[in-house]
Design an enzyme around this catalytic site. Structure first.
Site, PDB file in Angstrom:
ATOM      1  N   CYS A 116      32.913  25.599  61.871  1.00  0.00           N
ATOM      2  CA  CYS A 116      31.987  26.309  62.751  1.00  0.00           C
ATOM      3  C   CYS A 116      31.852  27.793  62.429  1.00  0.00           C
ATOM      4  CB  CYS A 116      32.419  26.137  64.206  1.00  0.00           C
ATOM      5  SG  CYS A 116      32.458  24.419  64.756  1.00  0.00           S
ATOM      6  N   HIS A 282      27.756  31.062  67.864  1.00  0.00           N
ATOM      7  CA  HIS A 282      27.769  29.714  67.318  1.00  0.00           C
ATOM      8  C   HIS A 282      27.466  28.742  68.444  1.00  0.00           C
ATOM      9  CE1 HIS A 282      29.205  25.864  66.075  1.00  0.00           C
ATOM     10  NE2 HIS A 282      30.308  25.962  66.791  1.00  0.00           N
ATOM     11  N   ASN A 312      25.124  20.898  68.251  1.00  0.00           N
ATOM     12  CA  ASN A 312      26.013  21.762  67.480  1.00  0.00           C
ATOM     13  C   ASN A 312      25.833  21.456  65.998  1.00  0.00           C
ATOM     14  OD1 ASN A 312      28.111  23.118  66.255  1.00  0.00           O
ATOM     15  ND2 ASN A 312      29.698  22.391  67.638  1.00  0.00           N
TER      16      ASN A 312
END
Length: 355
Positions: A116, A282, A312
């Site tokens: 991530c 993020h 995501n």
């Protein structure tokens, strides 16, 4: 003194939209359950057998290259961040070079495996190369194709509903303008809880880490002299080849580290939260973003969220969101842009950019 600026930016998301309702066909879940916990309403999935992290990265890169006003042959280094590569090896960097048709340039390609936070790690690495004068046009991409490796059953719903596919890219270039460019980057990690969010197998661990932590897990390793560690039938039968996540634990860590690393960047530059014109977090979970926004006292106009539409996309989420915000006119020349990420490892980081 040279600084790094983003000279061009682009993103690509696949055409196929998969809604929460679509997932009801393969797992026991609900639109309400997913939205309440993550804020996600839909995500994009790449076309099987036609799209890969590399092909999506190439589409995003082509847009960034055009917007930077350069030719693809002008790229002198590639940094590729992903957790879902086309191959276990070689990395996607060289595949992207080939997809863009520039293998004749023989430029270097670096693969980043920081999940991530991969884009921010890549941004920091590329920034150093630019500042030293080693490279002038670095192509930095984050691309993911999670849909190819998720558990589409009720067993895997806690993870599967979260993720989507896509790619984002930037061209980093040198600038001598004191009022433009990357001001600072900050990178951190803590491997204590690495298995809380991970894809354990296939791998070469041989249960070493589990044995060291006294976690009893039967990986089905046969009693043979060589091999049979990377993957076997027991791992497949027991779903060990799918990602795992302890959601509440990850959430608690994220809401702690996000504000910390953002404040670290502001303190380093002598700036305040009120100086931030746009925060691009993020896109891990809308609830995390909202918590961080409240902690920093930022208005809705100063935070860009798109997880509702894309899910995501891990390493791709920041460049996709940044590009969207820029295209919408929410990121303008002179604005202070803050990027921040937290994810598997655990790794986290932040960056401040004067646009």
């Amino acid at each position: 003194m040279l600084k790094s600026k983003i000279g061009g930016i682009g993103y690509y998301v696949p055409e196929t939209i998969v809604t929460n309702q679509d997932l009801l066909r393969v797992m026991d879940t609900s639109d309400e359950w997913i939205q309440e916990r993550t804020g996600i309403m839909e995500r994009r999935y790449g076309k099987k057998f036609e799209e890969t992290p590399t092909t999506m990265a190439a589409r995003a890169a082509e847009i960034a290259i055009e917007r930077a006003g350069i030719n693809k042959e002008d790229i002198d280094f590639i940094v590729f961040a992903t957790l879902s590569p086309d191959y276990y090896f070689p990395g996607c960097g060289v595949l992207l070079q080939r997809e863009l048709g520039i293998t004749n340039t023989e430029i270097g390609a670096l693969d980043i495996r920081n999940q991530c936070s991969g884009f921010i790690y890549g941004l920091s690495v590329a920034d150093q190369f630019i500042k030293t004068g080693m490279y002038k046009n670095i192509l930095l991409v984050g691309a993911e194709m999670h849909s190819m490796g998720l558990d589409y059953s009720t067993r895997g719903r806690n993870v599967t509903v979260i993720f989507g596919d896509g790619a984002g890219a930037v061209i980093l270039q040198p600038t001598s303008d004191e009022n433009q460019g990357i001001l600072t980057t900050h990178l951190h990690s803590d491997g204590t809880y690495a298995e809380k969010l991970a894809l354990i197998s296939p791998g070469s661990h041989g249960a070493y880490h589990f044995n060291k932590m006294a976690i009893e897990t039967d990986f089905g390793f046969p009693d043979v002299e060589f091999g049979e560690v990377f993957v076997n039938q027991t791992m497949i039968d027991n779903a060990y080849t799918y990602p795992v996540m302890e959601g509440q634990f990850v959430f608690k860590m994220a809401v702690q580290k996000f504000p910390e690393v953002i404040m670290e960047a502001l303190d380093k530059t002598g700036l305040q939260t009120t100086d931030i014109d746009m925060l691009i977090p993020h896109q891990a979970n809308l609830r995390i973003s909202q918590f961080v926004q409240g902690k920093l006292g930022l208005s809705d106009e100063k935070v860009w969220n798109n997880i509702q539409r894309y899910g995501n996309t891990t390493a791709a989420s920041i460049p996709i969101a940044l590009c969207e915000a820029w295209e919408a006119g929410k990121v303008k020349s002179g604005d202070l842009v803050c990027l921040a990420a937290f994810g598997s490892g655990f790794t986290w980081g932040s960056a401040l950019i004067r646009w």
